[in-house]
Design a protein around this motif. Structure first.
Motif, PDB file in Angstrom:
ATOM      1  N   ILE A  39      -0.905 -14.958   1.288  1.00 23.80           N
ATOM      2  CA  ILE A  39      -1.173 -14.095   0.137  1.00 23.80           C
ATOM      3  C   ILE A  39      -2.230 -14.766  -0.731  1.00 23.80           C
ATOM      4  N   ARG A  82       0.893  -7.800  -2.642  1.00 27.68           N
ATOM      5  CA  ARG A  82       2.026  -8.714  -2.630  1.00 27.68           C
ATOM      6  C   ARG A  82       1.846  -9.698  -3.780  1.00 27.68           C
ATOM      7  N   TYR A  86      -2.884 -10.122  -2.879  1.00 30.60           N
ATOM      8  CA  TYR A  86      -3.004  -9.239  -1.714  1.00 30.60           C
ATOM      9  C   TYR A  86      -2.848 -10.031  -0.419  1.00 30.60           C
TER      10      TYR A  86
END
Length: 253
Positions: A39, A82, A86
């Motif tokens: 992430i 997330r 992202y």
């Protein structure tokens, strides 16, 4: 679907290249792809993709680029939100494939298998890595690292080809490489070996002297012990230089 970074940034979907318009959009995709399955926080993503201009970039601007990328990829789940940022789920990149092939090629005991694997790795480069997203510090650093991987594969391929006896075919390319990289000991070792194996002992020793002088004059250092051992082996016409497995050990970086 595969994101490609070893050249212009784009995506291949169903075997068809999908161009990504706009340098910033490409940069956002490249940053996400270079983080693999990790992430990427929004702040980190903006900083890496915009560089010195990051302070003037809003979160809305980033979200707009992400939405546009999802449309281009034809799959809203290709880039997931997330916290705190992202996650790219579009599949493996050409970078991951290149690294896997280079490592496999270097580990292969059979030089023919090694050469085939390394050629497959090098074929993934369509141009200079990240060629169309330059000018941003983080991406420039990543591009330099990918070009070092490319060079590593090229040198490993040369070692494999030398082990296969392709000395004469390699000599012109090695000579150009050595002159372009005057302090690269591995390239010079490979050139020395290729020259020696084609019956040019004096030229091989001349290459060593040229490198030794360049290292002393510009860097204040002597050649590595392994290169000095290769020079000694050439001077003595060591029979080990006729055995590919022993010779390649002398050439290893």
């Amino acid at each position: 679907m595969r994101v490609r970074l070893l050249g212009p940034v784009d995506v291949v979907a169903g075997g068809v290249p999908v161009p990504i318009p706009g340098p910033r959009r490409k940069a956002v995709l490249a940053v996400l792809a270079l983080h693999g399955e990790g992430i990427v926080g929004t702040g980190r993503l903006i900083e890496a993709a915009w560089g010195d201009e990051a302070r003037r970039v809003s979160l809305n601007t980033l979200q707009s680029h992400v939405s546009a990328l999802r449309r281009l990829l034809g799959d809203r789940t290709a880039i997931l939100a997330r916290p705190p940022g992202y996650l790219l789920t579009a599949g493996p990149t050409d970078v991951a494939e290149a690294r896997r092939l280079v490592e496999r090629g270097e580990r292969a005991d059979d030089p023919a298998q090694s050469a085939a694997t390394l050629r497959a790795a090098l074929a993934l480069w369509r141009d200079r890595s990240l060629v169309d997203v330059g000018g941003v510090a983080w991406l420039d650093e990543q591009a330099a690292g990918l070009e070092r991987l490319r060079t590593r594969a090229e040198l490993a391929l040369i070692r494999a080809r030398l082990a296969l006896g392709e000395h004469a075919q390699l000599e012109p390319d090695l000579d150009r490489l050595a002159r372009a990289r005057p302090f690269d000991e591995q390239v010079h070792a490979q050139l020395m070996f290729a020259l020696y194996r084609t019956g040019r002992q004096a030229d091989a020793l001349s290459v060593y002297r040229r490198l030794r002088t360049a290292l002393a004059d510009h860097l204040g250092i002597d050649p590595h012990q392994r290169l000095r051992e290769l020079e000694t082996a050439i001077l003595r016409q060591d029979p080990a230089l006729e055995v590919p497995s022993l010779a390649v050990r002398l050439l290893a970086g």
